[in-house]
Design a protein around this motif. Structure first.
Motif: not given
Length: 153
Positions: A53-75
């Protein structure tokens, strides 16, 4: 004619189930500046799904949100693995216990073979927490990430 080198898209959900999950994401995001994404694949490439999930989160560039408030649901459906990964902004607010509780609730729904409801319910709970800590502001909010489900292999 089936060509062996062309892979067909895997269908983990019915059209209605996909719509329900995407609508849960949109509903959650209407009330917050936070972002939610869902990533589904057959197999977890790592032993620990949180690592994947951590790998996917960063591959999808989810850390780029302004408030660092993105959440990944991984299955990972076939491996029966799942994880939630919240960026540092939301994680600081809700803590590890929140994620653990949500995983338990999702597993309970999954054990009843109701994957779409398990995911949708989890997204609603995440949306409630995001709303509490990062409420929607009509003057500044923008949809920073796509709402669709991302399907891996």
């Amino acid at each position: 004619m089936d060509l062996p080198f062309i892979k067909k898209k895997k269908h983990f959900f019915t059209v209605d189930q996909e719509k329900r999950i995407v609508e849960a994401v949109r509903d959650a995001e209407r009330r917050t500046s936070g972002e939610v994404r869902v990533f589904v694949e057959s197999h977890c490439k790592f032993m620990d799904p949180i690592d994947r999930a951590t790998e996917i989160f960063f591959n999808l560039k989810m850390e780029k949100t302004d408030d660092r408030n993105a959440v990944l649901v991984y299955i990972a459906i076939k491996d029966r693995q799942l994880a939630l990964f919240g960026d540092e902004g939301i994680h600081r607010k809700v803590g590890t216990a929140f994620w653990a509780k949500e995983v338990e609730l999702m597993i309970a729904k999954f054990n009843g073979d109701d994957y779409a409801e398990g995911i949708s319910s989890c997204i609603r709970d995440i949306g409630d927490s995001l709303h509490e800590h990062f409420p929607y502001d009509k003057d500044t909010d923008k949809n920073e990430l796509p709402d669709d489900i991302v399907f891996g292999k």
